[in-house]
Design a protein around this motif. Structure first.
Motif, PDB file in Angstrom:
ATOM      1  N   GLU A  47      67.579  -4.610  24.345  1.00  0.00           N
ATOM      2  CA  GLU A  47      66.845  -5.832  23.982  1.00  0.00           C
ATOM      3  C   GLU A  47      65.379  -5.620  24.337  1.00  0.00           C
ATOM      4  O   GLU A  47      65.058  -5.241  25.472  1.00  0.00           O
ATOM      5  CB  GLU A  47      67.412  -7.024  24.773  1.00  0.00           C
ATOM      6  CG  GLU A  47      66.725  -8.357  24.546  1.00  0.00           C
ATOM      7  CD  GLU A  47      67.065  -8.995  23.211  1.00  0.00           C
ATOM      8  OE1 GLU A  47      66.721  -8.414  22.166  1.00  0.00           O
ATOM      9  OE2 GLU A  47      67.686 -10.077  23.217  1.00  0.00           O
TER      10      GLU A  47
ATOM     11  N   TYR B 273      53.733 -16.139  24.328  1.00  0.00           N
ATOM     12  CA  TYR B 273      54.700 -17.096  23.761  1.00  0.00           C
ATOM     13  C   TYR B 273      53.961 -18.396  23.501  1.00  0.00           C
ATOM     14  O   TYR B 273      53.076 -18.730  24.312  1.00  0.00           O
ATOM     15  CB  TYR B 273      55.858 -17.357  24.716  1.00  0.00           C
ATOM     16  CG  TYR B 273      56.546 -16.096  25.227  1.00  0.00           C
ATOM     17  CD1 TYR B 273      57.694 -15.600  24.617  1.00  0.00           C
ATOM     18  CD2 TYR B 273      56.038 -15.421  26.341  1.00  0.00           C
ATOM     19  CE1 TYR B 273      58.324 -14.450  25.094  1.00  0.00           C
ATOM     20  CE2 TYR B 273      56.664 -14.272  26.818  1.00  0.00           C
ATOM     21  CZ  TYR B 273      57.811 -13.801  26.198  1.00  0.00           C
ATOM     22  OH  TYR B 273      58.426 -12.669  26.684  1.00  0.00           O
TER      23      TYR B 273
ATOM     24  N   LYS C  91      60.179  -8.404  25.585  1.00  0.00           N
ATOM     25  CA  LYS C  91      59.655  -9.724  25.248  1.00  0.00           C
ATOM     26  C   LYS C  91      60.792 -10.752  25.159  1.00  0.00           C
ATOM     27  O   LYS C  91      60.667 -11.875  25.631  1.00  0.00           O
ATOM     28  CB  LYS C  91      58.895  -9.675  23.918  1.00  0.00           C
ATOM     29  CG  LYS C  91      58.414 -11.064  23.507  1.00  0.00           C
ATOM     30  CD  LYS C  91      57.459 -11.100  22.349  1.00  0.00           C
ATOM     31  CE  LYS C  91      57.071 -12.567  22.153  1.00  0.00           C
ATOM     32  NZ  LYS C  91      56.130 -12.767  21.077  1.00  0.00           N
ATOM     33  N   TYR C  92      61.886 -10.336  24.542  1.00  0.00           N
ATOM     34  CA  TYR C  92      63.024 -11.247  24.408  1.00  0.00           C
ATOM     35  C   TYR C  92      63.790 -11.391  25.707  1.00  0.00           C
ATOM     36  O   TYR C  92      64.385 -12.433  25.965  1.00  0.00           O
ATOM     37  CB  TYR C  92      63.960 -10.771  23.304  1.00  0.00           C
ATOM     38  CG  TYR C  92      63.330 -10.798  21.935  1.00  0.00           C
ATOM     39  CD1 TYR C  92      62.801 -11.979  21.413  1.00  0.00           C
ATOM     40  CD2 TYR C  92      63.268  -9.651  21.152  1.00  0.00           C
ATOM     41  CE1 TYR C  92      62.224 -12.000  20.151  1.00  0.00           C
ATOM     42  CE2 TYR C  92      62.688  -9.668  19.888  1.00  0.00           C
ATOM     43  CZ  TYR C  92      62.164 -10.839  19.397  1.00  0.00           C
ATOM     44  OH  TYR C  92      61.594 -10.869  18.157  1.00  0.00           O
TER      45      TYR C  92
ATOM     46  N   ARG D 125      64.024  -8.436  15.344  1.00  0.00           N
ATOM     47  CA  ARG D 125      64.859  -9.563  15.698  1.00  0.00           C
ATOM     48  C   ARG D 125      65.475  -9.343  17.073  1.00  0.00           C
ATOM     49  O   ARG D 125      65.752  -8.201  17.464  1.00  0.00           O
ATOM     50  CB  ARG D 125      65.964  -9.699  14.644  1.00  0.00           C
ATOM     51  CG  ARG D 125      66.534 -11.100  14.602  1.00  0.00           C
ATOM     52  CD  ARG D 125      67.374 -11.360  13.377  1.00  0.00           C
ATOM     53  NE  ARG D 125      68.211 -12.513  13.628  1.00  0.00           N
ATOM     54  CZ  ARG D 125      69.496 -12.563  13.384  1.00  0.00           C
ATOM     55  NH1 ARG D 125      70.126 -11.542  12.856  1.00  0.00           N
ATOM     56  NH2 ARG D 125      70.187 -13.664  13.653  1.00  0.00           N
ATOM     57  N   SER D 126      65.670 -10.444  17.807  1.00  0.00           N
ATOM     58  CA  SER D 126      66.261 -10.312  19.129  1.00  0.00           C
ATOM     59  C   SER D 126      67.732  -9.917  19.010  1.00  0.00           C
ATOM     60  O   SER D 126      68.454 -10.372  18.136  1.00  0.00           O
ATOM     61  CB  SER D 126      66.126 -11.655  19.852  1.00  0.00           C
ATOM     62  OG  SER D 126      67.262 -11.940  20.610  1.00  0.00           O
ATOM     63  N   LYS D 127      68.169  -9.054  19.925  1.00  0.00           N
ATOM     64  CA  LYS D 127      69.584  -8.671  19.984  1.00  0.00           C
ATOM     65  C   LYS D 127      70.423  -9.913  20.243  1.00  0.00           C
ATOM     66  O   LYS D 127      71.576 -10.003  19.860  1.00  0.00           O
ATOM     67  CB  LYS D 127      69.828  -7.694  21.145  1.00  0.00           C
ATOM     68  CG  LYS D 127      69.050  -6.418  21.056  1.00  0.00           C
ATOM     69  CD  LYS D 127      69.689  -5.420  20.121  1.00  0.00           C
ATOM     70  CE  LYS D 127      68.756  -4.226  19.962  1.00  0.00           C
ATOM     71  NZ  LYS D 127      69.092  -3.398  18.811  1.00  0.00           N
ATOM     72  N   TYR D 128      69.797 -10.828  20.954  1.00  0.00           N
ATOM     73  CA  TYR D 128      70.542 -12.020  21.312  1.00  0.00           C
ATOM     74  C   TYR D 128      70.837 -12.868  20.094  1.00  0.00           C
ATOM     75  O   TYR D 128      71.964 -13.343  19.890  1.00  0.00           O
ATOM     76  CB  TYR D 128      69.777 -12.851  22.340  1.00  0.00           C
ATOM     77  CG  TYR D 128      70.737 -13.577  23.215  1.00  0.00           C
ATOM     78  CD1 TYR D 128      71.938 -14.044  22.713  1.00  0.00           C
ATOM     79  CD2 TYR D 128      70.490 -13.746  24.568  1.00  0.00           C
ATOM     80  CE1 TYR D 128      72.851 -14.669  23.532  1.00  0.00           C
ATOM     81  CE2 TYR D 128      71.393 -14.368  25.370  1.00  0.00           C
ATOM     82  CZ  TYR D 128      72.577 -14.830  24.848  1.00  0.00           C
ATOM     83  OH  TYR D 128      73.482 -15.438  25.660  1.00  0.00           O
TER      84      TYR D 128
ATOM     85  N   GLU E 254      62.722 -14.218  27.461  1.00  0.00           N
ATOM     86  CA  GLU E 254      63.070 -15.460  26.769  1.00  0.00           C
ATOM     87  C   GLU E 254      64.554 -15.812  26.949  1.00  0.00           C
ATOM     88  O   GLU E 254      64.943 -16.971  26.887  1.00  0.00           O
ATOM     89  CB  GLU E 254      62.803 -15.254  25.270  1.00  0.00           C
ATOM     90  CG  GLU E 254      62.003 -16.353  24.653  1.00  0.00           C
ATOM     91  CD  GLU E 254      61.638 -16.012  23.224  1.00  0.00           C
ATOM     92  OE1 GLU E 254      61.889 -14.877  22.756  1.00  0.00           O
ATOM     93  OE2 GLU E 254      61.097 -16.908  22.566  1.00  0.00           O
ATOM     94  N   ASN E 255      65.368 -14.789  27.102  1.00  0.00           N
ATOM     95  CA  ASN E 255      66.820 -15.003  27.196  1.00  0.00           C
ATOM     96  C   ASN E 255      67.298 -15.189  28.632  1.00  0.00           C
ATOM     97  O   ASN E 255      68.343 -15.784  28.863  1.00  0.00           O
ATOM     98  CB  ASN E 255      67.585 -13.795  26.639  1.00  0.00           C
ATOM     99  CG  ASN E 255      67.287 -13.542  25.180  1.00  0.00           C
ATOM    100  OD1 ASN E 255      66.869 -14.446  24.465  1.00  0.00           O
ATOM    101  ND2 ASN E 255      67.503 -12.310  24.736  1.00  0.00           N
TER     102      ASN E 255
ATOM    103  N   GLN F 231      69.111  -4.905  29.996  1.00  0.00           N
ATOM    104  CA  GLN F 231      68.090  -4.403  29.073  1.00  0.00           C
ATOM    105  C   GLN F 231      68.367  -2.948  28.698  1.00  0.00           C
ATOM    106  O   GLN F 231      68.280  -2.577  27.528  1.00  0.00           O
ATOM    107  CB  GLN F 231      66.699  -4.543  29.717  1.00  0.00           C
ATOM    108  CG  GLN F 231      65.548  -4.416  28.711  1.00  0.00           C
ATOM    109  CD  GLN F 231      65.259  -2.983  28.300  1.00  0.00           C
ATOM    110  OE1 GLN F 231      65.446  -2.044  29.075  1.00  0.00           O
ATOM    111  NE2 GLN F 231      64.816  -2.795  27.059  1.00  0.00           N
TER     112      GLN F 231
END
Lengths: 385, 385
Positions: free
Chosen positions: B320, B384, B323-324, B2-5, B327-328, B315
């Motif tokens: 994180e 993605y 890959k994420y 899961r993303s940290k975000y 995205e973030n 990072q």
């Protein structure tokens, strides 16, 4: 004496707007809303207006937490629409479109449930307005996840309207002798489904704090900010206590959606626009909102409606002095039409066709030094500013 | 994984917007922004857009509390303007006007000080844009005192733009073979005063939590929501720690105002509009934002800029997955122009006249099943959606 409302942490006098005066593009600084030039339509002004549902979302959140029923959020859609559409029509504008802005704490609020019920609320309003001949487009908006800023949720909208520059209602034509026609905020019009308490969208912070029980803030600390421990809910009621004097529960009264006056006002403007010198939506500032328009006018309001029971209740529980009650709340008059005497009875009869109680609540006189307001009520006579 | 975000409480994928689809008035559902019909201007669409400064105001609040200097809030004016203007230009629109929406906790924030500095920030942006030939009007807005909803403050704006319906950039004309030209988010253009970290306005929640020290949340509990005690600031830095790798303090990097791309993009559109098939402002969704436009396009980004140091730092501290990260965060590419190959060098040389680093970062290929994105970077290759 300081207002209980100011003590509750809310400035109804909106001194902040002065800070932006120097950069404002406003073709008619005296008008009720900002009117900007439109580069592609030289004869028309663009009225871009933003307003929110105040702290009503906190009350809706409480109901949702207590009942699990997401539908308690639905009325907020009408609240934000009414707060915008009924402001922009005050300058003679017709609405074009709107966007919403929903800022939430996703750790507390069911986002998808909330957005679905708001969408359904917007749809219902768009349909009600459409059936009354008022076309309004929805252009999307933004939902922001802001857990470190938003305790529960906040909802606002921005609406665009357009007005022919030769027909802007600036308030400059308000003259001594003009009558003030008041439109009730409570009751039920024939385009509404339910009886309305009349509360609209202003004064909710004080109303919540003085009516809702302290248990709630203990159960849901997220519904209260109290840096020094001095602010608190201090009411006697549960959200679902039914009161005979209200004819509904306390919570229903606090969440009654703000009336949409646009169908009535746009019809009145179409038929008797030439007799109308000012329009006032009684939001922040309550019955003193009229002070914002007109030049050297002394507004006398001596024939107000009896305030709807929710206002009596709030005053009784908060002990807010009456002078401030008229400043914080609409006190039963949600909208005012300032018009030439000869058109008053025709205007009133249009409004009454919608089952909207409407009457002459006062008159305009000459003032020598700026706008003034005298309220003569059963609770005393008060001068503003 | 899961993303940290996502764990930090923010949904970057914006699944909420689907809830409003049924009531949306959108003439070009494939375009980057909603375009609504305009009743008085049949050949033109109205682009009414709302966006906020995300959680950047929390970082600014922290700086203000620590230093007493209200000017830390100033950049937020540019943030909300950039977030709106650089979105609406993506459909080929030109800006008209904007309003702001400032929701505050008046028990915590110096309202008048805040509004004055925001006004000054807006003025500066309007002047910068004006000097570059981009006219933008300020039409006021709303300041709401909401102590029980807003922990500190929240800032958003709504902007109107207009586009000729025959010139809307929908993204439908993006073809295999088109190049993706990336415009840097960091550095300093010749219409800016200071070096920019490149962070823009997205990803700030994770950035704050992973960089700022836990002491701050103990000192200012209002800057953190943690219903179960699990969320917390877990960084190693004070806001004023200077890092050589950043060339500025950590706090300055987090508060770098979002770049205004409009002067460059409007110039590029004016000169080479016919060669441009898509424009993408890399806000929420970061480098995957391009997936929103085009039909069956496989975007290949294999020549990205080295991410600006702030992204490397975030990072490293948050762990994180890369890959994420793409995205973030914009990861150094704030804006993308999708264009025909033959115009690429001309477009790049216009952009470089503003000292804005610009290059071809990738290419469009054909996809068989919807839009796709492949990122080939020194940190790995990612697919993605």
């Amino acid at each position: 004496m300081r207002s209980k409302y100011a003590e509750s942490g809310v400035d109804v006098k909106k001194r902040g707007i002065e800070c932006f005066r120097s950069i404002l593009n406003n073709l008619f600084p005296e008008a009720f809303c900002v009117i900007s030039e439109d580069p592609n339509l030289p004869g028309y002004g663009l009225v871009t207006h933003t307003d929110g549902a105040g702290s009503k979302p906190v009350q809706a959140y409480l109901h949702w937490k207590e009942t699990g029923d997401i539908r308690w959020f639905k009325g907020l859609a009408q609240d934000v629409l009414a707060m915008n559409i009924d402001d922009i029509i005050c300058v003679g504008a017709k609405p074009i479109n709107f966007v919403d802005y929903v800022a939430i704490n996703p750790l507390r609020v069911d986002k998808i449930g909330l957005l679905k019920i708001l969408s359904s609320g917007f749809e219902e309003c768009i349909n009600i307005l459409g059936a009354q001949g008022v076309k309004l487009l929805f252009s999307g908006g933004e939902t922001a996840d802001l857990p470190d800023q938003i305790r529960t949720l906040d909802i606002a909208a921005t609406m665009n309207g357009r007005v022919s520059l030769s027909r802007v209602l600036t308030g400059e034509k308000i003259e001594p002798g003009d009558v003030i026609i008041g439109l009730r905020s409570g009751g039920k019009t024939n385009y509404e489904r339910n009886e309305n308490s009349g509360i609209m969208c202003n004064g909710l912070t004080l109303a919540r704090l003085c009516l809702m029980r302290k248990d709630y803030q203990e159960k849901y600390p997220e519904i209260l900010e109290s840096p020094d421990g001095k602010r608190s809910y201090y009411g006697r009621f549960k959200f679902d206590d039914y009161l005979d004097e209200l004819g509904m529960t306390v919570g229903e009264a606090l969440l009654s959606p703000t009336r949409l006056y646009a169908p009535v006002i746009l019809k009145v403007m179409e038929r008797f626009g030439e007799y109308i010198s000012g329009l006032v939506h009684n939001t922040g500032g309550g019955l003193t909102k009229c002070l914002r328009i007109g030049r050297n006018i002394h507004y006398i309001k001596d024939n107000l409606f009896n305030p709807d029971p929710i206002f009596i209740l709030i005053q009784r529980e908060s002990k807010e002095p009456w002078k401030y009650m008229f400043e914080n709340y609409n006190m039963g008059v949600g909208f005012e039409i300032i018009a030439k005497t000869e058109a008053a009875s025709d205007i009133i009869s249009i409004s009454e066709k919608y089952d909207l109680e409407t009457k002459i609540i006062g008159v305009c006189q000459k003032s020598r030094d700026g706008n003034k307001l005298t309220i003569k009520s059963q609770y005393g006579e008060f001068q503003y500013p």
